[in-house]
Design a protein around this motif. Sequence first.
Motif, PDB file in Angstrom:
ATOM      1  N   ALA A  83     -15.766   7.618  46.634  1.00 23.07           N
ATOM      2  CA  ALA A  83     -15.467   8.840  48.154  1.00 23.07           C
ATOM      3  C   ALA A  83     -14.616   8.507  49.209  1.00 23.07           C
ATOM      4  O   ALA A  83     -14.207   9.044  49.556  1.00 23.07           O
ATOM      5  CB  ALA A  83     -17.180   8.626  48.392  1.00 23.07           C
ATOM      6  N   THR A  84     -14.556   7.323  50.339  1.00 23.60           N
ATOM      7  CA  THR A  84     -13.878   7.075  50.477  1.00 23.60           C
ATOM      8  C   THR A  84     -12.284   7.175  50.584  1.00 23.60           C
ATOM      9  O   THR A  84     -11.833   7.536  50.904  1.00 23.60           O
ATOM     10  CB  THR A  84     -13.889   5.813  51.727  1.00 23.60           C
ATOM     11  N   LEU A 119      -9.014   5.908  63.314  1.00 23.88           N
ATOM     12  CA  LEU A 119     -10.189   6.611  62.311  1.00 23.88           C
ATOM     13  C   LEU A 119     -11.048   5.935  61.829  1.00 23.88           C
ATOM     14  O   LEU A 119     -11.096   4.782  61.986  1.00 23.88           O
ATOM     15  CB  LEU A 119      -9.147   7.117  60.711  1.00 23.88           C
ATOM     16  N   THR A 120     -12.450   6.618  62.805  1.00 20.10           N
ATOM     17  CA  THR A 120     -13.682   5.483  61.659  1.00 20.10           C
ATOM     18  C   THR A 120     -14.561   6.803  60.500  1.00 20.10           C
ATOM     19  O   THR A 120     -14.282   7.786  61.433  1.00 20.10           O
ATOM     20  CB  THR A 120     -14.196   6.073  63.436  1.00 20.10           C
ATOM     21  N   LEU A 121     -14.840   6.078  59.518  1.00 17.65           N
ATOM     22  CA  LEU A 121     -16.223   6.325  58.746  1.00 17.65           C
ATOM     23  C   LEU A 121     -17.078   6.216  59.559  1.00 17.65           C
ATOM     24  O   LEU A 121     -17.596   5.030  60.248  1.00 17.65           O
ATOM     25  CB  LEU A 121     -16.094   5.288  57.786  1.00 17.65           C
ATOM     26  N   ALA A 137     -14.864   0.438  54.946  1.00 12.74           N
ATOM     27  CA  ALA A 137     -13.496   0.811  56.785  1.00 12.74           C
ATOM     28  C   ALA A 137     -13.178  -0.774  56.921  1.00 12.74           C
ATOM     29  O   ALA A 137     -12.652  -1.078  57.656  1.00 12.74           O
ATOM     30  CB  ALA A 137     -15.006   1.441  57.698  1.00 12.74           C
ATOM     31  N   ARG A 138     -14.078  -2.171  56.758  1.00 14.11           N
ATOM     32  CA  ARG A 138     -13.882  -3.000  57.198  1.00 14.11           C
ATOM     33  C   ARG A 138     -12.925  -3.675  56.134  1.00 14.11           C
ATOM     34  O   ARG A 138     -11.424  -4.123  56.706  1.00 14.11           O
ATOM     35  CB  ARG A 138     -14.770  -4.304  56.959  1.00 14.11           C
ATOM     36  N   TRP A 139     -12.503  -3.624  55.077  1.00 12.87           N
ATOM     37  CA  TRP A 139     -11.864  -3.779  54.191  1.00 12.87           C
ATOM     38  C   TRP A 139     -10.226  -2.722  54.363  1.00 12.87           C
ATOM     39  O   TRP A 139      -8.741  -3.682  54.111  1.00 12.87           O
ATOM     40  CB  TRP A 139     -12.332  -2.838  52.576  1.00 12.87           C
ATOM     41  N   ILE A 190     -14.779  10.498  60.190  1.00 10.78           N
ATOM     42  CA  ILE A 190     -14.730  11.095  58.524  1.00 10.78           C
ATOM     43  C   ILE A 190     -15.618  10.743  58.174  1.00 10.78           C
ATOM     44  O   ILE A 190     -16.674   9.391  58.356  1.00 10.78           O
ATOM     45  CB  ILE A 190     -13.574  10.180  57.537  1.00 10.78           C
ATOM     46  N   VAL A 191     -16.975  12.136  58.316  1.00 10.91           N
ATOM     47  CA  VAL A 191     -18.188  11.705  57.333  1.00 10.91           C
ATOM     48  C   VAL A 191     -18.361  11.241  55.620  1.00 10.91           C
ATOM     49  O   VAL A 191     -17.701  11.707  55.280  1.00 10.91           O
ATOM     50  CB  VAL A 191     -19.024  12.819  57.278  1.00 10.91           C
ATOM     51  N   ILE A 192     -18.568  10.165  55.737  1.00  9.27           N
ATOM     52  CA  ILE A 192     -18.903   9.718  54.218  1.00  9.27           C
ATOM     53  C   ILE A 192     -20.386  10.157  54.042  1.00  9.27           C
ATOM     54  O   ILE A 192     -20.824   8.741  53.998  1.00  9.27           O
ATOM     55  CB  ILE A 192     -18.287   8.892  53.898  1.00  9.27           C
TER      56      ILE A 192
END
Length: 391
Positions: A83-84, A119-121, A137-139, A190-192
């Motif tokens: 989804a990300t 950007l922030t998830l 996010a870390r990856w 960005i909402v996942i």
Amino acid sequence: MPSSRPPEPEQPRRYFNPAPQTIETTTEPGLLEFHRRLPGYAPTPLVPAPGLAAALGVRQAWVKDEAQRLGLPAYKILGASWATYRELGHRFGPFRPWNALDDLARQLSVHTLGAHAPLTLVAATDGNHGRAVARMARWLGLGAHIVVPQDMVPARREAIEGEGARVEVHPGSYDDAVLAAARLADDTHIVISDTAWDGYTRVPGWVIAGYSTIFQEMDAQLAALQAPQPDLVAVQMGVGSLAAAVIQHYRAPGRQTHVVGVEPTRADCVLRSLEAGALTGVPGPHSSIMAGLNCGNTSPLAWPLLQAGLSASVAIPDARAEQAMRLLSEDGVISGESGAAGAGGLLELLSGAQAGAARQALGLTAENSVLVISTEGATDPVAYARVVPGK
């Protein structure tokens, strides 16, 4: 709207669908190949479980053991990663072909220079989904902001923080955390989410699609063993996304597998919705030890699939999940409270007081085979040691 009727905390409940439907679905191209490119990918084990089979009175029981998936103790990374990737591609792509996440991260950095950076998830979680989003996010070199309910056990919260995420403890339930996470959405957040709401369905749809890797692996594993497809699959239900993915696979044209959905009696929103014929919430607090299933509202994206494709739904007390944890441990599977819920649901249906009626409704005999998905390992080590001492 939430139901005004309070939940019945420890009374098992069941629902049978007299005519489960076939579901027409499509497979997203490139999904399995995407997962194979993630660090540490390997198919998770498909484990024969003779002890569980004997307890259920069936010929064969299989357990898909998701205690180690891409370096995390649960299956959620499959949906969160896909989804990300798809949402970032939708917003900032297209990306050039890539083989490793470092390359994808570099492309993303170039695409998002300027007004869109950093950007922030964002995600709400009872534990595993939020950690998976934080890992993705870390990856990719992004920030992560994870909203958790106030009753989350320290071990799960610390695991999310260990991924480098900011963890916000929100007063109230998981459903309250979902609302809080949704309010954070903007151009740089960005909402996942693995549950949907009005105007927000694209990402949860990709989460559901991401889980299909589990079933593609299982088909290959059963074929390699020259074993038939299971006659019945039991699946945990929180908001219903994993169950929706199970239905898309096992109720596809040409398949006759029964799907049984399992949830806690203290958060049985799917079962109540099935009874009512419409989405029906369960007001909190949702205090089951099956923390990953403590959801008071079914995802409206998953709901049509659940209503059409489930053969049965069962709500179980915590004691059944604990029984299943101990039984699975004897078959060599370390399964947490939510992870063992599918097996617990089958124990309730097939060895409980109304087992005969359940077997008849599902057409199940001693010659059939069943499959359960152990969706997590011991994500709360203290609780696991209490329930399964000596393991």
